[in-house]
Design a protein around this motif. Structure first.
Motif, short mmCIF file in Angstrom:
data_model
loop_
_atom_site.label_atom_id
_atom_site.label_comp_id
_atom_site.label_asym_id
_atom_site.label_seq_id
_atom_site.Cartn_x
_atom_site.Cartn_y
_atom_site.Cartn_z
N MET A 166 25.37 -56.67 85.97
CA MET A 166 24.47 -56.20 84.93
C MET A 166 23.79 -57.41 84.29
SD MET A 166 25.15 -54.30 81.30
CE MET A 166 25.85 -52.77 81.82
N SER A 167 22.51 -57.32 84.08
CA SER A 167 21.78 -58.44 83.47
C SER A 167 21.81 -58.33 81.94
CB SER A 167 20.34 -58.47 83.96
OG SER A 167 19.66 -57.30 83.56
N THR A 168 21.67 -59.46 81.30
CA THR A 168 21.66 -59.51 79.84
C THR A 168 20.31 -59.02 79.34
OG1 THR A 168 23.13 -61.41 79.88
CG2 THR A 168 21.92 -61.01 77.85
N ARG A 169 20.33 -58.24 78.30
CA ARG A 169 19.09 -57.76 77.66
C ARG A 169 18.97 -58.42 76.30
NH1 ARG A 169 16.79 -52.77 79.92
NH2 ARG A 169 18.02 -52.32 81.76
N TRP A 170 17.75 -58.76 75.93
CA TRP A 170 17.51 -59.51 74.70
C TRP A 170 16.56 -58.78 73.77
CZ3 TRP A 170 20.51 -63.68 74.27
CH2 TRP A 170 20.99 -64.27 75.43
N ASN A 171 16.76 -58.97 72.49
CA ASN A 171 15.78 -58.60 71.46
C ASN A 171 15.09 -59.88 71.05
OD1 ASN A 171 16.48 -55.82 71.19
ND2 ASN A 171 18.27 -56.41 70.00
N TYR A 172 13.83 -59.80 70.70
CA TYR A 172 13.07 -60.99 70.31
C TYR A 172 12.45 -60.79 68.94
CZ TYR A 172 13.57 -62.13 75.21
OH TYR A 172 14.09 -62.40 76.44
N LYS A 173 12.29 -61.89 68.22
CA LYS A 173 11.71 -61.85 66.87
C LYS A 173 10.85 -63.09 66.70
CE LYS A 173 14.31 -60.59 63.28
NZ LYS A 173 13.65 -59.50 62.62
N VAL A 174 9.69 -62.91 66.09
CA VAL A 174 8.82 -64.03 65.72
C VAL A 174 8.70 -64.01 64.21
CG1 VAL A 174 6.54 -65.06 65.92
CG2 VAL A 174 7.52 -63.84 67.87
N VAL A 175 9.02 -65.15 63.59
CA VAL A 175 8.97 -65.27 62.13
C VAL A 175 7.91 -66.30 61.76
CG1 VAL A 175 10.28 -65.86 60.06
CG2 VAL A 175 11.42 -64.71 61.96
N GLU A 176 7.05 -65.91 60.85
CA GLU A 176 5.99 -66.80 60.37
C GLU A 176 6.44 -67.44 59.06
OE1 GLU A 176 1.23 -66.37 59.31
OE2 GLU A 176 2.47 -64.59 59.46
N VAL A 177 6.46 -68.77 59.04
CA VAL A 177 6.80 -69.49 57.82
C VAL A 177 5.50 -70.07 57.27
CG1 VAL A 177 8.18 -71.32 56.79
CG2 VAL A 177 9.08 -70.04 58.74
N LYS A 178 5.04 -69.51 56.17
CA LYS A 178 3.77 -69.94 55.58
C LYS A 178 3.99 -71.13 54.66
CE LYS A 178 1.41 -65.62 55.98
NZ LYS A 178 0.11 -65.10 55.70
N PRO A 179 3.03 -72.01 54.64
CA PRO A 179 3.18 -73.23 53.84
C PRO A 179 3.02 -72.99 52.35
CG PRO A 179 1.02 -73.16 54.82
CD PRO A 179 1.77 -71.98 55.37
N LYS A 180 3.62 -73.89 51.61
CA LYS A 180 3.38 -73.99 50.17
C LYS A 180 2.86 -75.39 49.95
CE LYS A 180 7.01 -70.82 48.87
NZ LYS A 180 8.30 -70.63 48.26
N TRP A 181 1.79 -75.51 49.26
CA TRP A 181 1.15 -76.80 49.04
C TRP A 181 0.76 -77.46 50.36
CZ3 TRP A 181 -0.41 -77.24 44.26
CH2 TRP A 181 0.30 -76.60 43.26
N LEU A 182 0.28 -76.66 51.29
CA LEU A 182 -0.25 -77.11 52.59
C LEU A 182 0.78 -77.74 53.52
CD1 LEU A 182 -3.70 -78.51 51.47
CD2 LEU A 182 -3.18 -76.27 52.42
N SER A 183 2.05 -77.49 53.31
CA SER A 183 3.05 -78.00 54.26
C SER A 183 4.26 -77.07 54.28
CB SER A 183 3.48 -79.41 53.91
OG SER A 183 4.19 -79.42 52.69
N VAL A 184 4.99 -77.14 55.39
CA VAL A 184 6.24 -76.41 55.54
C VAL A 184 7.34 -77.46 55.51
CG1 VAL A 184 7.62 -75.02 57.10
CG2 VAL A 184 5.18 -74.56 56.89
N THR A 185 8.32 -77.26 54.65
CA THR A 185 9.41 -78.23 54.51
C THR A 185 10.62 -77.79 55.33
OG1 THR A 185 10.41 -77.12 52.62
CG2 THR A 185 8.68 -78.74 52.14
N PRO A 186 11.49 -78.72 55.69
CA PRO A 186 12.72 -78.33 56.39
C PRO A 186 13.54 -77.31 55.60
CG PRO A 186 12.41 -80.69 56.55
CD PRO A 186 11.35 -80.17 55.59
N LYS A 187 13.56 -77.42 54.30
CA LYS A 187 14.31 -76.46 53.46
C LYS A 187 13.76 -75.05 53.62
CE LYS A 187 16.92 -75.23 49.86
NZ LYS A 187 17.69 -74.08 50.25
#
Length: 56
Positions: free
Chosen positions: A1-22
């Motif tokens: 049996m093959s593995t089945r996956w769910n997928y998700k795309v998350v958009e991280v919008k910037p604050k003050w024109l940048s995205v921080t590691p936090k």
């Protein structure tokens, strides 16, 4: 049996024109605790997109 996956795309919008590691950690920690695994990241203009998968 093959593995089945769910997928998700998350958009991280910037604050003050940048995205921080936090900001990315704040998104990834709860998703990781739900079983989602980060597989790829893209950065388009000022927005970061996180691509995740989880075994179905």
């Amino acid at each position: 049996m093959s593995t089945r996956w769910n997928y998700k795309v998350v958009e991280v919008k910037p604050k003050w024109l940048s995205v921080t590691p936090k900001m990315i950690e704040d998104v990834l920690v709860p998703l990781g605790s739900m079983g989602w695994e980060l597989v790829s990241v893209t950065h388009i203009a000022t927005t970061t997109y996180l691509y995740l998968k989880k075994e179905n």
